[in-house]
Every structure is written in C-alpha cells, then in structure tokens.
Design an enzyme around this catalytic site. Structure first.
Site, short mmCIF file in Angstrom:
data_model
loop_
_atom_site.label_atom_id
_atom_site.label_comp_id
_atom_site.label_asym_id
_atom_site.label_seq_id
_atom_site.Cartn_x
_atom_site.Cartn_y
_atom_site.Cartn_z
N ASP A 20 0.87 -1.17 0.00
CA ASP A 20 0.00 0.00 0.00
C ASP A 20 0.92 1.23 0.00
O ASP A 20 2.14 1.13 0.12
CB ASP A 20 -0.95 -0.03 1.21
CG ASP A 20 -2.17 0.84 0.99
OD1 ASP A 20 -3.21 0.61 1.62
OD2 ASP A 20 -2.09 1.76 0.14
C1 GLC Z 1 -4.23 4.29 -0.23
C2 GLC Z 1 -5.14 3.14 0.13
C3 GLC Z 1 -5.23 2.08 -0.93
C4 GLC Z 1 -5.05 2.70 -2.31
C5 GLC Z 1 -3.64 3.24 -2.37
C6 GLC Z 1 -3.36 3.94 -3.71
O1 GLC Z 1 -3.53 4.75 0.89
O2 GLC Z 1 -4.91 2.50 1.37
O3 GLC Z 1 -6.51 1.45 -0.79
O4 GLC Z 1 -5.26 1.73 -3.31
O5 GLC Z 1 -3.34 4.13 -1.30
O6 GLC Z 1 -4.15 5.09 -3.79
#
Ligand code: GLC
Length: 737
Positions: A291
């Site tokens: 993430d």
């Molecule tokens: C965010 C979220 C995730 C998302 C990623 C990219 O912090 O936790 O669900 O896909 O970053 O935006």
C-alpha cells in the site's frame, strides 16, 4: 583477484548490456512465444538497475488523494515499473509510455494503475451498498463497465476489489468492502475479479484486479485507521483469508499488502502471509504491491530502523513492488551486493511484474487509443447499469403501517415535505473513493423527487438542518413546512468523506443536530419517513422509534436521488438486504451475525440496552410479502465425499413482483474448534411474481460447505450433526462414516 561478489555483479550487471539478440533469434518481443519464455528471455537481458526499477511505483498526474501526499518525482525514470495514473485522459500516459518504449534499452512498458473502486467516471454505489443487492451478476457487470472506462482512459490495473471483512462501523473503510461476512466478501470478490479481468486481459475492456488490503485491515483496533490488529492464526484463517483465497482461485492478477501490523508482524513484511500462504500454498502467479508508502512505514511501525532495513524486510518477506516508498529504488542494489537480499528473490519479483505486463498485452499495445471522452465515459449503458444496481442496493429497514410506498396522493390535495441536509447536497451521494466521478453529475434528490412525484403530489423542499454543528436557524421554517405536509421525508446521514480512508468516527450515531431535527419534526405529528445516505452502519436506537419508515439508500453514486425516489413512489420494490449488522449503539461494537458461541448464551447481556442488534445481517423488507416453505434435503445423511441438495419454496403472497434473496446458513453445534453460531455458505436472488412460487436450491458439498479450518489453514470435516438454516427454519443433516 576480483572478489567473487564483484565478479558476479559485473557478470550479471555488465554482461547483459551486451546480450543483444542474434539475428532471427526469437526474443521477448516475439508475441508468438509462450509468456514464460518471453519473461525468461527478457529477464536474462536486464541489468540489476533495470530489474530494480521494475519493482517501483511512482505517480503521474495531479495527485488528488489527500491522504497520500507525496514528494513529486520530478523526472520519472522511463524504466519505472508502474505509475499511479491520476489523469482522466490517456494523452499524458501515452507520452510517458513513449519514453519507456523509445528511450530505454529494452523498451519495457510501464504499468499504469489507479483506484477504480466503484467506478471510473460513471460512479456506481459504494461497495458496501453493492453487497446489499446480493446480485453478483450486476456487480460483475458494473466492474466490467468500470474496467472499460478505465482501460480506454489509460489505466490497465485497478486497486480493487477491497475485500476486508469489517465489523466495526467506526472504521471508515467499512464502506469500501462487502461487509462483515467472509463468504459474502468472497462471493463479491470473485464477481468483481471476473468483471474487471474478463477472459482476456489484453483487451481494451478489461483491467488487472488487485485484492486488498492483504490482510486483516478490517480488524483495526477501535476502528482507528492504520493501527495494530490483534488477529489469531485461527481467526486469520477462518475470517480474513477466505475472500483472498477465493480471489486468487478466480485468477486475480495482484494483491496489495495492508498498512496494519498483524499481531506484531506488519502485513508488508509478513513472510507467512505474503510468501507461505499467498505464493507457496495458493500458488499465486501475480505480484504483491505495497500500500502507499507501506514499506517505508515499517519504520514508524517499529520493525525497521531505516529505509534500507525496511526494503530488506519487505523483499525477503515476498513484497514485490514498493508503492512510492523509495525504499526499493534506493536500497535494493546495495542489499543484493551485500547479500542481505538474494538475487533469486529479486528476479522472482521482477518475473511476476513482467508476467502481468505480457498478459496485459502491453508489449504489443503499449499505448491507449486517444478517443474523445464522450466516446469512452458515461455511456448510456453504464449509467443505466448504475441505476439498476443502485435500486437493488436500497434496503427498506422499517415500514410501520405500510406508510410506504407514498401512493394515492393528488397534487393540490396532498403534500410531501422533502427535507434534510442531503436535499441540497446531493453530491455527497457520490461516496468516497469516487475516482473521476463528479459531484455535479449526481442526480439531485430535489430533481429526482420532482420528476418522480410529478402529477402525483405537491412537494415542498427545505434542507432545515445541516449535517452537523450547532446551527438550528433553519429548524423553525422546516417545522412550518412539515406542518403543511401530509407526510415528511427526511434525507439525512453522512457526507461522502465521513467514510473511506482515514475517516474514523468515535460514534456511529447520527450527529446530535440531526437527531434533534428528527425529534422536532416528529413532534409535528405527521408520518415520518427517514432516508439514510451513509458509508457505514449507523447507531439508530434513539432515532428508530421516531420514524414510521426507514430506508437505507447508502451512497448510490451518480444515480443519486433517482433510485430511492422510485422506492418512495413504489415504482421500485426494494429488494436490498443488509450485508452488515446495524448495532443499536456504538457500545455494542463489535457485533456481527457469525459470532462465536457463548458458555452462557442466556446470560451476559447488557444491563442498559437489549443485546440484540437493531437490524440483523440479512434484514431487508419488501413491499410485497413472501411465505417460506420448509427446508427439504435430498438426503438426511451423507458421507463426506457425497453431495446433497437442500431446497426451499418461496411464494410471493403479495400483489407486487419482488426480487427475494435466500441466504443459506450452516451450523455446526459442536466441533473440536468452536465455530460461529451460524455461517453463510450460499445465497441466491430470484424475481417472484405475485402468487408465484420459486424453488431455491443449495447444492451442499460437505468438504466445501460444512468443513472448517484450523490455525494453520488445514481444512477438516468432522462426522456428526450439522444444521442447514434459512431464516428461522433449520433442518438436521448427518455426516456419516
Ligand atoms: C491508499 C489506500 C489504498 C489505495 C492506495 C493507492 O492509501 O490504502 O486502498 O489503493 O493508497 O491510492
């Protein structure tokens, strides 16, 4: 004498630069070669620098994600593995892709990803609402439509579906998944993956899916975001992993590791979950992306002293791609040289990334056709689908005295007061994570209600009350409006960004000012219909007694007020049922249907409120009525390798056609590992005409449907007594030697 390491490094780093293809040699560029051979050939030609860049993801375009502000990478390297693409049009992406194809030695295309969670520009209902439709076919088709909009706009990878089992409405991300139940999340995960990926990843109708957030993110302590999760191995296997196993079996291309610390080992450097389970036991062929910045966040999580150690922990655990953390691009090369990370590990990660790029057809078609937005976005068929899906997500929670539907009115004679903060803020119905959706494209409640009740009643509109705060200046006029009406419909609930990432609330009750407004309107003495738009289960114990009817519309996306207006008028017969329990109060959290058994089930109750939820998992009323027959089994006793069929007849005893969902549960009253009081194992939705009887069938395979897992995921099936249950009916089933 050159040290061995240096010698090897030179061989593996310098030699590939001269490994040009012989004339006529079939190389990775030959689309007729099997993908694995193309991967092998390309990998053999890559330098370590080229390999490491493939394991990094930066961003491109105007980052509009308030939770993820990053230091812009001013000059994005042309050899980067992936970019999160924030633009709605393909031009910028193609310009960057051209650099990758023409300015780099091997011309490896970049993989562009984005959060297409419930739509790209056509925004569908939030996922928590979609699961309340119990219509996996419609959800799959919505994902397919969203995939087409995204792919034709330059995105070939979505960070969706989110399949985190969640039982705490204080956690704002409960809105992004499919509720409290492992089987429900698994069923909608499979539907989503199939919708996104279709049967040809290389087509411009499909995108690669990404199962997230792996794993156990929904167990965040007290609903706070990004925090510790206390998850036993038993619970990991019987509650949080099943949707991911279903998604991998359905062919999901990627997985995203989650922010949470799983009982002391963060998900982003958890070898047990990332490698042992995902890759060794389930045989996942795709790759794991972290993430946002989650590799670097291993430092504040208390397991890494610096980025270099974070990179080492993550790569050795099986985390393949670093999302914007700048840990891999800055430290992997030295970690390999120092032997802290093996070359095999890195090669395996690169192999997984290249494999998806070949499967997506990016080497043959690196560029997105630059068609006008009007040809690729907001097409009539996607808007129609959004409307139908939104209609099926609406849950009729209460309908005392059949106050709904609002019928038999006449304009000039009958008046409906339409009030509440959402009346003039319909954009909030877009929901969180709405990608390129635009609030102004949401059908306003005012417009939808006027259209729906045109010629049927006189409508009076007045917001009356803000979402929160202390300003009651609109109350007096609103109460006067209510006095002039025959019935009052209040549109209350949450703003779109009260749920979603980093949107935690300490209580799930409505803000005090909304409760006070409802109370004062009730005192006017007219029939009161409460319509809720929210991204989490709400605590309604003070509000429920004040309302004659309660309609849960969730956040429907661009259909906005139209679907629920159809429900209020009776044009749409509500068919939604809850995929998440509604507690009476925040104090009851966590409360969910598949709770473990108690040693004293009749005792241990709350002293101050009933211990039952306000609305159970699966609750949802209709404008028609149904009669359920008895459950019948094709056999009462089976061996574990035999199957049997359970069936139940459901008759529509009302005057309106209705779509009814039957939920099939099993109960195992005693097992060597205690089991939930009941577990959903199948569901089916059918349209039933007035007077018609439909048979609902559940084909039971004991090892699939009655077995359980132990704390290392070993599945076991015990002989003995089980029960098959539908609503309050149940029938005994014996598994024999
Ligand atoms: C965010 C979220 C995730 C998302 C990623 C990219 O912090 O936790 O669900 O896909 O970053 O935006």
């Amino acid at each position: 004498m050159m040290k061995t390491k240096q010698f090897l490094f030179t061989v593996f780093c310098v030699f590939p630069l001269f490994a040009q293809a012989d004339e006529g040699e079939r190389t990775y560029k030959d689309a007729t070669l099997p993908i694995e051979e193309r991967v092998d050939d390309l990998l053999g030609r890559m330098t370590w620098e080229e390999k490491i860049l493939q394991l990094n993801q930066f961003t491109l375009g105007n980052n509009d994600n308030v939770n993820n502000i990053e230091k812009e990478v001013v000059k994005v390297p042309a050899g980067i593995g992936s970019l999160i693409y924030f633009s709605e049009n393909p031009e910028l992406r193609n310009e960057m892709q051209r650099r990758a194809m023409e300015e780099t030695r091997l011309g490896i295309p970049i993989l562009f990803g984005y959060d297409v969670i419930h739509g790209f520009r056509t925004v569908y209902p939030i996922s928590l609402a979609q699961a309340c439709s119990w219509n996996t076919d419609l959800v799959s088709r919505a994902c397919g439509m969203a995939a087409g909009e995204a792919r034709r706009s330059g995105v070939e990878w979505t960070f969706s579906p989110m399949i985190d089992v969640a039982r705490d409405g204080r956690w704002g991300r409960i809105s992004e998944g499919y509720g409290e139940d492992p089987y429900t999340n698994a069923a909608f995960c499979v539907a989503s993956v199939r919708g996104y990926q279709g049967d040809d990843l290389a087509s411009d109708k499909h995108v690669a899916a990404c199962l997230k957030h792996y794993v156990g993110y929904g167990a965040s302590e007290a609903g706070r975001d990004y925090v510790y999760t206390e998850i036993s191995r038993q619970t990991l296997w019987d509650t949080y992993l099943p949707p991911y196993e279903a998604g991998i079996r359905a062919g999901a291309s990627t997985v995203m590791s989650s922010f949470n610390d799983i009982s002391g080992v963060p998900a982003t450097c958890n070898h047990y979950t990332l490698t042992e389970i995902l890759k060794e036991r389930w045989g996942m062929e795709g790759f794991v992306v972290s993430d946002w910045d989650a590799v670097e966040q291993l430092i504040p999580q208390g397991v890494a002293a610096d980025r270099k150690q974070a990179a080492s922990l993550a790569m050795n655990a099986g985390l393949d791609m670093d999302m914007v953390g700048h840990c891999y691009d800055r430290h992997l090369e030295s970690l390999i040289r120092e032997g802290a990370v093996s070359e095999e590990k890195v090669n395996e990660a690169v192999r997984r990334v290249l494999r998806l790029k070949f499967r997506l057809g990016l080497f043959e078609h690196p560029y997105t056709e630059e068609m006008p937005a009007a040809q690729r976005l907001l097409q009539p068929q996607s808007k129609d689908l959004a409307e139908r899906l939104a209609e099926e997500t609406i849950v009729l929670l209460k309908n005392e005295g059949q106050v709904l539907p609002l019928q038999g009115f006449q304009p000039g004679k009958n008046t409906i007061a339409v009030m509440g903060p959402l009346v003039d803020a319909s954009g909030e119905l877009l929901g969180n994570w709405s990608a390129h959706g635009r609030m102004e494209e949401v059908c306003p409640i005012r417009e939808a209600m006027q259209e729906e009740f045109d010629g049927k009643a006189t409508l009076l509109f007045h917001a009356g009350c803000p979402f929160d705060g202390e300003d009651k200046s609109g109350f007096a006029e609103a109460l006067e409006t209510a006095r002039q009406a025959d019935v009052v419909v209040l549109f209350m609930g949450e703003k779109r960004l009260w749920s979603g990432e980093n949107c935690v609330r300490s209580t799930i009750e409505l803000p005090a000012i909304q409760e006070d407004f409802i109370r004062q309107v009730k005192e006017v003495g007219k029939p009161l219909v409460l319509v809720l738009a929210n991204g989490r289960p709400l605590g309604l114990h003070r509000v429920e007694p004040l309302c004659d009817a309660i309609v849960e519309m969730w956040q429907p996306g661009i259909p906005g007020g139209r679907p629920v207006s159809g429900v209020l008028s009776g044009r749409v017969n509500p068919s939604g049922k809850l995929c998440v329990t509604f507690p009476r109060t925040t104090g009851q959290i966590p409360i969910y249907y598949n709770r473990r058994q108690s040693s004293r089930p009749a005792l241990g109750k709350y002293q101050d409120i009933p211990s039952t939820p306000l609305y159970e998992f699966g609750h949802g009323l209709s404008y028609t009525t149904y009669r359920y027959g008895e459950i019948k089994l094709s056999r009462q006793t089976v061996r574990e390798d035999e199957s049997l069929t359970a069936e139940i007849a459901v008759t529509n005893t009302g005057h309106l056609a209705g779509a009814e969902t039957v939920h099939w549960f099993i109960t195992d009253p005693y097992s060597r590992i205690s089991r939930p009081v009941r577990e959903l194992k199948y569901f089916e939705k059918q349209l039933i005409q007035p007077g018609e009887t439909k048979i609902f069938r559940f084909e039971i395979h004991p090892m699939r449907d009655l077995s359980f897992v132990d704390s290392d995921g070993k599945r076991f099936l015990e002989k003995g007594t089980y029960y098959v249950q539908v609503k309050d009916k149940r029938i005994k089933l014996e598994i024999d030697e």
